[in-house]
Design an enzyme around this catalytic site. Structure first.
Site, PDB file in Angstrom:
ATOM      1  N   GLU A 155       0.848  -1.180   0.000  1.00  0.00           N
ATOM      2  CA  GLU A 155       0.000   0.000   0.000  1.00  0.00           C
ATOM      3  C   GLU A 155       0.889   1.237   0.000  1.00  0.00           C
ATOM      4  OE1 GLU A 155      -2.355  -0.545   3.534  1.00  0.00           O
ATOM      5  OE2 GLU A 155      -0.807   0.242   4.850  1.00  0.00           O
ATOM      6  N   HIS A 158      -4.145   2.864   7.265  1.00  0.00           N
ATOM      7  CA  HIS A 158      -3.113   2.543   8.242  1.00  0.00           C
ATOM      8  C   HIS A 158      -2.268   3.757   8.591  1.00  0.00           C
ATOM      9  CE1 HIS A 158      -3.267  -1.899   6.813  1.00  0.00           C
ATOM     10  NE2 HIS A 158      -4.017  -1.735   7.878  1.00  0.00           N
TER      11      HIS A 158
END
Length: 286
Positions: A207, A245
């Site tokens: 990511e 996150h």
């Protein structure tokens, strides 16, 4: 399989809490070897036949545990991790929202004690047919020879489910965690998959944010003989905004999907534009 085998004997820290008790039952149902639980003040009790101890020291004296999985609130996680690291070979930290400085202290102590730490903020590890130390839903996984590494729990589930539906089973799936400071990184897991007889190919799920995928690409280019395919989440993320996150934030020109994709492509790794494309790319390699 990696991290988890028939010799892995685990204890659950926080076994009597809501998350700890729920996921302990799920892990036991998946035939994971859970030999003890630890909750201070609850020693002498048991949970579904698993004896509970007041401390890891007591559990180590009475059982053969060599690993732990931590389900305690963030403010207690550092103390719990230090206690596990002192006694055990592997520590999986499920807990979210652990302060970065606490995570740095945990990793420094783990390095000093030569203890493997997975997490924090991880869904854990599953080796289908062997067991799981984590929170992942087991029905979407199947035994096979493809290893999966990911910073994201939900993407692990989505892509593992796609693989299983396509008849491609998994050897081990590892969530390394989405925090800026983690114990086990992509390269650590890639090394284990490269040496693992049960793994023939690897899916690397990344990511935006940081340079972990770029570092992994360098390692793949120089050291890996097994095929790797990838998916990088965050294609439409605006710079400077945290996405999901704590580690998923683009700063400047680094940490973007484009920079990670370029690095992986240069290492011979094809990168899917959507999770559903991973199966197609994998079938070209195996």
């Amino acid at each position: 399989m990696i991290f988890l085998d028939k010799n892995t004997k685990c204890l659950v820290q926080g076994i009597t809490g809501k998350q700890g008790s729920f996921h302990t039952e799920q892990m036991l149902n998946y035939d994971t070897c859970i030999e003890a639980g630890v909750t201070p003040g609850k020693g002498g009790q048991d949970f579904l036949g698993v004896p509970i101890f007041n401390s890891i020291g007591e559990a180590v004296e009475e059982t053969d545990v060599n690993s732990s999985i931590i389900f305690v609130p963030a403010k207690f996680a550092k103390d719990a991790a230090f206690e596990s690291i002192r006694y055990l070979d592997m520590v999986i930290i499920i807990s979210e929202h652990i302060p970065v400085h606490d995570s740095m202290d945990i990793m420094a102590y783990a390095n000093q004690m030569d203890t493997t730490v997975i997490g924090p903020n991880t869904p854990g590890v599953i080796s289908p047919g062997v067991g799981k130390l984590g929170i992942m839903p087991t029905h979407i996984f199947d035994e096979g020879n493809v290893g999966v590494i990911s910073r994201s729990g939900t993407l692990t589930y989505e892509i593992a489910s796609e693989l299983t539906r396509a008849g491609i089973g998994q050897s081990t799936c590892v969530g390394i965690g989405g925090d800026p400071v983690i114990g086990t990184n992509y390269i650590d897991v890639l090394k284990r998959f490269e040496a693992d007889d049960d793994t023939e190919a690897i899916v690397l799920i990344g990511e935006i944010g940081g340079n972990a995928e770029e570092k992994a690409a360098e390692f793949i280019k120089d050291e890996m003989t097994k095929p790797v395919v990838s998916y990088i989440a965050g294609r439409t993320a605006p710079p400077g905004k945290r996405m999901g996150h704590a580690g998923a934030i683009i700063q400047g020109n680094s940490g973007t999907v484009a920079s990670k994709t370029e690095a992986l492509n240069n290492a011979g790794v094809e990168v899917a534009k959507m999770p559903s494309e991973v199966v197609k790319l994998l079938k070209k390699e195996i």
